[in-house]
Design an enzyme around this catalytic site. Structure first.
Site, mmCIF file in Angstrom:
data_model
loop_
_atom_site.group_PDB
_atom_site.id
_atom_site.type_symbol
_atom_site.label_atom_id
_atom_site.label_comp_id
_atom_site.label_asym_id
_atom_site.label_seq_id
_atom_site.Cartn_x
_atom_site.Cartn_y
_atom_site.Cartn_z
ATOM 1 C CD GLU A 1 -6.943 -6.214 3.037
ATOM 2 O OE1 GLU A 1 -7.049 -6.085 1.803
ATOM 3 O OE2 GLU A 1 -6.286 -5.446 3.764
ATOM 4 C CG ASN B 1 -1.853 1.125 1.275
ATOM 5 O OD1 ASN B 1 -1.476 2.254 0.988
ATOM 6 N ND2 ASN B 1 -3.099 0.866 1.618
ATOM 7 N NE ARG C 1 -9.497 9.022 3.554
ATOM 8 C CZ ARG C 1 -10.057 8.348 4.571
ATOM 9 N NH1 ARG C 1 -9.562 7.197 4.947
ATOM 10 N NH2 ARG C 1 -11.073 8.855 5.239
ATOM 11 C CB THR D 1 -16.968 -2.811 17.424
ATOM 12 O OG1 THR D 1 -17.271 -4.150 17.074
ATOM 13 C CG2 THR D 1 -18.192 -2.135 17.987
ATOM 14 N NE ARG E 1 -7.800 11.654 5.354
ATOM 15 C CZ ARG E 1 -8.359 10.951 6.352
ATOM 16 N NH1 ARG E 1 -7.661 10.019 6.974
ATOM 17 N NH2 ARG E 1 -9.582 11.175 6.727
ATOM 18 C CG HIS F 1 -8.308 4.120 0.783
ATOM 19 N ND1 HIS F 1 -8.496 4.070 2.139
ATOM 20 C CD2 HIS F 1 -9.526 4.413 0.254
ATOM 21 C CE1 HIS F 1 -9.775 4.319 2.424
ATOM 22 N NE2 HIS F 1 -10.413 4.538 1.280
ATOM 23 C CG HIS G 1 -5.277 -1.686 9.553
ATOM 24 N ND1 HIS G 1 -5.730 -0.702 8.692
ATOM 25 C CD2 HIS G 1 -4.993 -1.066 10.711
ATOM 26 C CE1 HIS G 1 -5.742 0.450 9.317
ATOM 27 N NE2 HIS G 1 -5.291 0.269 10.542
ATOM 28 C CG ASP H 1 -3.092 4.747 0.222
ATOM 29 O OD1 ASP H 1 -3.126 4.775 -1.022
ATOM 30 O OD2 ASP H 1 -3.936 4.142 0.918
ATOM 31 C CG HIS H 2 1.101 6.141 4.706
ATOM 32 N ND1 HIS H 2 0.039 6.979 4.972
ATOM 33 C CD2 HIS H 2 0.859 5.021 5.416
ATOM 34 C CE1 HIS H 2 -0.785 6.388 5.803
ATOM 35 N NE2 HIS H 2 -0.323 5.195 6.079
ATOM 36 C CD GLU I 1 -6.936 -0.295 0.864
ATOM 37 O OE1 GLU I 1 -6.146 -1.172 1.224
ATOM 38 O OE2 GLU I 1 -7.053 0.798 1.459
HETATM 39 N N1 PXP Z 1 -5.678 -3.077 4.061
HETATM 40 C C1 PXP Z 1 -6.631 -2.114 4.093
HETATM 41 C C2 PXP Z 1 -8.000 -2.445 3.616
HETATM 42 C C3 PXP Z 1 -6.332 -0.820 4.548
HETATM 43 O O1 PXP Z 1 -7.285 0.124 4.551
HETATM 44 C C4 PXP Z 1 -5.020 -0.547 4.969
HETATM 45 C C5 PXP Z 1 -4.678 0.809 5.489
HETATM 46 O O2 PXP Z 1 -4.766 1.762 4.543
HETATM 47 C C6 PXP Z 1 -4.067 -1.557 4.893
HETATM 48 C C7 PXP Z 1 -4.424 -2.828 4.459
HETATM 49 C C8 PXP Z 1 -2.638 -1.323 5.258
HETATM 50 O O3 PXP Z 1 -2.530 -0.985 6.589
HETATM 51 P P1 PXP Z 1 -1.124 -0.457 7.141
HETATM 52 O O4 PXP Z 1 -0.848 0.823 6.443
HETATM 53 O O5 PXP Z 1 -1.354 -0.310 8.594
HETATM 54 O O6 PXP Z 1 -0.111 -1.513 6.793
#
Ligand code: PXP
Length: 250
Positions: free
Chosen positions: A162, A11, A56, A112, A60, A54, A202, A13-14, A81
Site C-alpha cells: 500500500e 477505514n 493500535r 521519512t 486509542r 487499525h 492516506h 477508525d474515526h 492494520e
Molecule cells: N492506509 C493506511 C495504512 C493508514 O494507516 C491510513 C490512516 O489510518 C489510511 C490508509 C487512511 O488514511 P486517511 O484516514 O487519511 O484517509
C-alpha cells in the site's frame, strides 16, 4: 487477483475516535456512541468493498471487541492494520481477517515518508509476513513510494504494497503536488514490475481523488478521514456511495 475496477476500502477508525472522545473506558456500555459496528453496516450498504481498521497498540480508537464484532458481520472483507509485534501477530492469526496491512507505530519503524521501514528491518518484517501468510492472510506493507522500500517489500514475500499517498495529499494544490504524484506513479510502476499488487492510501479525499486515479495499476484505495468527515453531514452510507461514484467514473 486483478480487479476490473479499483476497490474502495473504507477505514472506519474515526467513528471509534469519536466514541472514545466521550466514552473512553466505557466503550462497551450500551449508550456508547457512535457504534463502529453499526457504522460499518452502513458503510457496506453505501458500497464499501472492504472495511479497514487499525487496532493500535495504545487502543486509542478501535478496540479488540470492535474488531471481533466487525469481522463477524456477513459479507465483510476485513483489512486489519497492525504493527509487527508478537501480540498483534497472535491476534491476527486467531482472527484470520482477509488481509493485514503492516504499518509503523513506533518512531524507529517510520521512514521519512511516514511508511513502514521495511528495508531497515527486513528480517523482522519477513518473519511477520510469513507468520501471517501461513494463516492464509493476505499481507500488505504500507510503505513510501521509494525504490528501496518497494524492493525490500518484494523481498519479504508480501504480495501487496500500500503506497503512502500522504506526501502527495499534503502537497495538494502546491507546486510540489505534481512531483509527489510522479513519485507515486514511478512507485506504482516499479511495484507492478516486481509482481506486487498495488494499493494506496492516506489523505485521499473527494478533491484529490481525481489525480490519484491517474496512477497506474491501482488495485484498492484505503480511505478514512475524508469519508468519515463527510459522513458527519451526509451519513456514512451516502459518503461512501459518493466516493464510489468517483472510483467508478469511466
Ligand atoms: N492506509 C493506511 C495504512 C493508514 O494507516 C491510513 C490512516 O489510518 C489510511 C490508509 C487512511 O488514511 P486517511 O484516514 O487519511 O484517509
Amino acid at each position: 487477483m486483478s480487479a476490473s475496477r479499483i476497490l474502495l476500502g473504507v477505514n472506519i477508525d474515526h467513528a471509534a475516535t469519536l466514541r472514545q472522545a466521550r466514552y473512553r473506558g466505557l466503550h462497551a456500555s450500551p449508550q456508547a456512541e457512535p457504534n463502529p459496528v453499526e457504522f460499518t453496516r452502513e458503510a457496506l450498504a453505501g458500497g464499501a468493498d472492504g472495511i479497514t481498521v487499525h487496532l493500535r497498540e495504545d487502543r486509542r480508537h478501535i478496540q479488540d471487541e470492535d474488531v471481533l464484532a466487525i469481522a463477524r458481520l456477513p459479507g465483510v472483507r476485513l483489512n486489519l492494520e497492525m504493527a509487527c509485534t508478537p501480540a498483534m501477530i497472535d491476534f491476527a492469526r486467531r482472527l484470520r481477517p482477509a488481509a493485514v496491512c503492516l504499518v509503523p507505530e513506533s518512531r524507529e519503524e517510520v521512514t521519512t515518508e511516514g511508511g513502514l521501514e521495511v528495508a531497515g528491518q527486513l528480517a523482522r518484517v519477513t518473519e511477520t509476513v510469513r507468520a501471517l501468510a501461513s494463516a492464509n492472510i493476505e499481507v500488505s506493507l504500507f510503505i513510501g513510494p521509494d525504490a528501496p522500500q518497494i524492493e525490500a517489500a518484494k523481498a519479504t514475500g508480501a504480495p501487496v504494497v500500500e503506497l503512502h499517498t500522504g506526501a502527495f495529499a499534503n502537497a495538494w494544490k502546491s507546486p510540489a503536488a505534481a512531483r509527489e504524484l510522479e513519485r507515486l506513479r514511478q512507485g506504482c510502476e516499479l511495484a507492478r514490475s516486481l509482481g506486487l499488487i498495488v494499493n494506496a492510501g492516506h489523505g485521499i479525499n473527494y478533491d484529490n481523488i481525481g489525480a490519484i486515479l491517474t496512477l497506474p495499476h491501482l488495485h484498492e484505495l484505503n480511505i478514512g478521514h475524508s469519508i468519515v468527515s463527510r459522513a458527519l453531514f451526509t451519513g456514512i452510507r451516502s459518503a461512501v456511495a459518493e466516493m464510489q461514484v468517483h472510483l467508478r467514473r469511466p
